[in-house]
Scaffold this motif. Structure first.
Motif, mmCIF file in Angstrom:
data_model
loop_
_atom_site.group_PDB
_atom_site.id
_atom_site.type_symbol
_atom_site.label_atom_id
_atom_site.label_comp_id
_atom_site.label_asym_id
_atom_site.label_seq_id
_atom_site.Cartn_x
_atom_site.Cartn_y
_atom_site.Cartn_z
ATOM 1 N N ALA A 88 0.833 -1.206 0.000
ATOM 2 C CA ALA A 88 0.000 0.000 0.000
ATOM 3 C C ALA A 88 0.869 1.258 0.000
ATOM 4 N N HIS A 89 0.290 2.319 -0.515
ATOM 5 C CA HIS A 89 0.990 3.605 -0.585
ATOM 6 C C HIS A 89 0.416 4.560 0.463
ATOM 7 N N GLU A 90 1.320 5.321 1.085
ATOM 8 C CA GLU A 90 0.918 6.298 2.100
ATOM 9 C C GLU A 90 1.808 7.539 1.948
ATOM 10 N N PRO A 91 1.223 8.724 1.965
ATOM 11 C CA PRO A 91 2.037 9.957 1.875
ATOM 12 C C PRO A 91 2.410 10.481 3.260
ATOM 13 N N TRP A 92 3.245 9.721 3.982
ATOM 14 C CA TRP A 92 3.667 10.058 5.352
ATOM 15 C C TRP A 92 3.965 11.551 5.472
ATOM 16 N N PRO A 114 4.924 15.319 -0.266
ATOM 17 C CA PRO A 114 4.618 15.600 -1.676
ATOM 18 C C PRO A 114 4.465 14.336 -2.509
ATOM 19 N N GLN A 115 4.743 13.161 -1.951
ATOM 20 C CA GLN A 115 4.654 11.948 -2.764
ATOM 21 C C GLN A 115 4.203 10.756 -1.931
ATOM 22 N N LEU A 116 3.826 9.692 -2.644
ATOM 23 C CA LEU A 116 3.388 8.460 -1.992
ATOM 24 C C LEU A 116 4.572 7.515 -1.827
ATOM 25 N N TYR A 117 4.535 6.724 -0.752
ATOM 26 C CA TYR A 117 5.608 5.765 -0.489
ATOM 27 C C TYR A 117 5.010 4.417 -0.111
ATOM 28 N N THR A 118 5.578 3.349 -0.646
ATOM 29 C CA THR A 118 5.297 2.030 -0.075
ATOM 30 C C THR A 118 6.212 1.873 1.141
ATOM 31 N N LEU A 119 5.970 0.846 1.950
ATOM 32 C CA LEU A 119 6.877 0.623 3.082
ATOM 33 C C LEU A 119 8.255 0.186 2.592
ATOM 34 N N THR A 120 8.313 -0.410 1.408
ATOM 35 C CA THR A 120 9.618 -0.738 0.821
ATOM 36 C C THR A 120 10.393 0.552 0.534
ATOM 37 N N TYR A 165 -3.317 9.242 -1.681
ATOM 38 C CA TYR A 165 -3.237 10.431 -2.527
ATOM 39 C C TYR A 165 -2.599 11.542 -1.709
ATOM 40 N N THR A 166 -1.905 12.413 -2.407
ATOM 41 C CA THR A 166 -1.270 13.533 -1.715
ATOM 42 C C THR A 166 -2.249 14.704 -1.641
ATOM 43 N N ALA A 167 -1.960 15.633 -0.739
ATOM 44 C CA ALA A 167 -2.811 16.812 -0.592
ATOM 45 C C ALA A 167 -1.913 18.046 -0.436
ATOM 46 N N ASP A 168 -2.509 19.223 -0.630
ATOM 47 C CA ASP A 168 -1.702 20.443 -0.724
ATOM 48 C C ASP A 168 -1.801 21.345 0.511
#
Ligand SMILES: NC(=O)c1ccc[n+]([C@@H]2O[C@H](COP(=O)([O-])OP(=O)(O)OC[C@H]3O[C@@H](n4cnc5c(N)ncnc54)[C@H](OP(=O)(O)O)[C@@H]3O)[C@@H](O)[C@H]2O)c1
Length: 284
Positions: free
Chosen positions: A154-158, A187-193, A247-250
């Motif tokens: 899964a992707h998360e924009p920490w 500013p971006q999405l990250y997988t845990l990898t 998704y990212t937000a501003d």
């Protein structure tokens, strides 16, 4: 921007010894503004579970940073933060900044409850905190070299907690933020990898991500003596929240006029500040 107040009344920072609150408090003090910490261990103790403590914390303050504990998604949280907002208004404290989380039905109910109070409200609705890896429940995992989580791919924009504090302080001290709901992410999405790769680079060590099922994760947590209530919360977070807001937000850009910090910058700065230098045993 101009400041809303210039009185010497303190800003009440709830959770002011925690990850976001202590940064909010430090930034306010850096601006020469008086601060009152509100937590169970503060000079004037504040306990979410004991509303009789709230009045003394609120009296004479001019604004409140509301960091709820344990989580705005917990049962009763919307009612608690609404009661807090009403207690603040009763004392003439109108300016409230609420820390919230994304994709949590109860948290979004809590946001609405605080907006509905009629106070001058700003909500900072946040992605998962990067500092969970450096100051909270995932720090030991980084040090052990194995981050075992039911996060799949899964992707998360920490989001960086320093960004949260910057936005909260702007909202507490400047005009133009009342009624805003700032959604804060990196500013971006990250997988845990992706995340462990950045942590490995920053710490110059091998950090691996080991995906497990939610059931296995929860069983292991229970075996390790994690309290039942927390295990239930972890189940909820990893089943219903993690990866559901990819998704990212501003919000950082909108509130501050600058981009949000990314994970690599967080990891490098945290490593430089010694976040992973103390061994696991010494922080237990
Ligand atoms: N971690 C994430 O990824 C994430 C993401 C989105 C939103 N959030 C939200 O962030 C909030 C937590 O903020 P944080 O991470 O800055 O805090 P934190 O680092 O978890 O620290 C908790 C703070 O709350 C205080 N506290 C604990 N129990 C309390 C009680 N019964 N009454 C009053 N204060 C109490 C603690 O001080 P004492 O021990 O002195 O009381 C401490 O100041 C939660 O509402 C959570 O939902 C977290």
């Amino acid at each position: 921007m101009t400041t809303t107040h210039n009185s010497q009344q303190p800003v009440l920072v709830l959770g002011g010894t925690g990850k976001t609150g202590r940064r909010v408090a430090a930034r306010l003090r850096d601006r020469g503004l008086p601060v009152r910490i509100g937590s169970r261990s503060s000079e004037i103790p504040f306990d979410w579970e004991d509303p009789s403590t709230w009045g003394a914390s609120l009296d004479g303050t001019r604004a409140v940073y509301i960091s709820y504990y344990p989580d705005l998604a917990a049962p009763g949280a919307p009612e608690a933060v609404r009661s807090l907002a009403d207690a603040a208004l009763d004392r003439g404290v109108r300016r409230l900044v609420l820390l919230s989380g994304r994709g949590e039905v109860e948290a979004q109910r809590a946001e609405q409850a605080v907006f509905d109070s009629g106070a001058d409200v700003t909500v900072v609705r946040c992605a998962w905190f990067m500092q969970n890896f450096s100051e909270d429940f995932l720090r030991d995992a980084v040090l052990s070299g194995e981050v075992v989580l039911p996060g799949g791919d899964a992707h998360e924009p920490w989001v960086d907690v320093d960004d949260i504090a910057d936005v909260a302080v702007a909202a507490l001290t400047e005009d133009g933020h009342v009624g805003e709901l700032y959604e804060l992410t990196s500013p971006q999405l990250y997988t845990l990898t992706d995340v462990v790769a950045e942590l490995g680079r920053a710490t110059a060590s091998e950090v691996r991500y080991i995906p497990v099922s939610v059931d296995d994760y929860v069983a292991a947590a229970a075996d390790q003596g994690v309290p039942e209530e927390l295990v239930g919360h972890l189940t909820y977070l990893f089943s219903e929240v993690f990866g559901h807001n990819a998704y990212t937000a501003d919000g950082v850009q909108r509130a501050l006029g600058r981009p949000a910090r990314d994970f690599a910058t967080f990891a490098r700065d945290a490593a430089r500040s010694g976040a992973w230098e103390t061994p696991v045993e010494a922080t237990a």
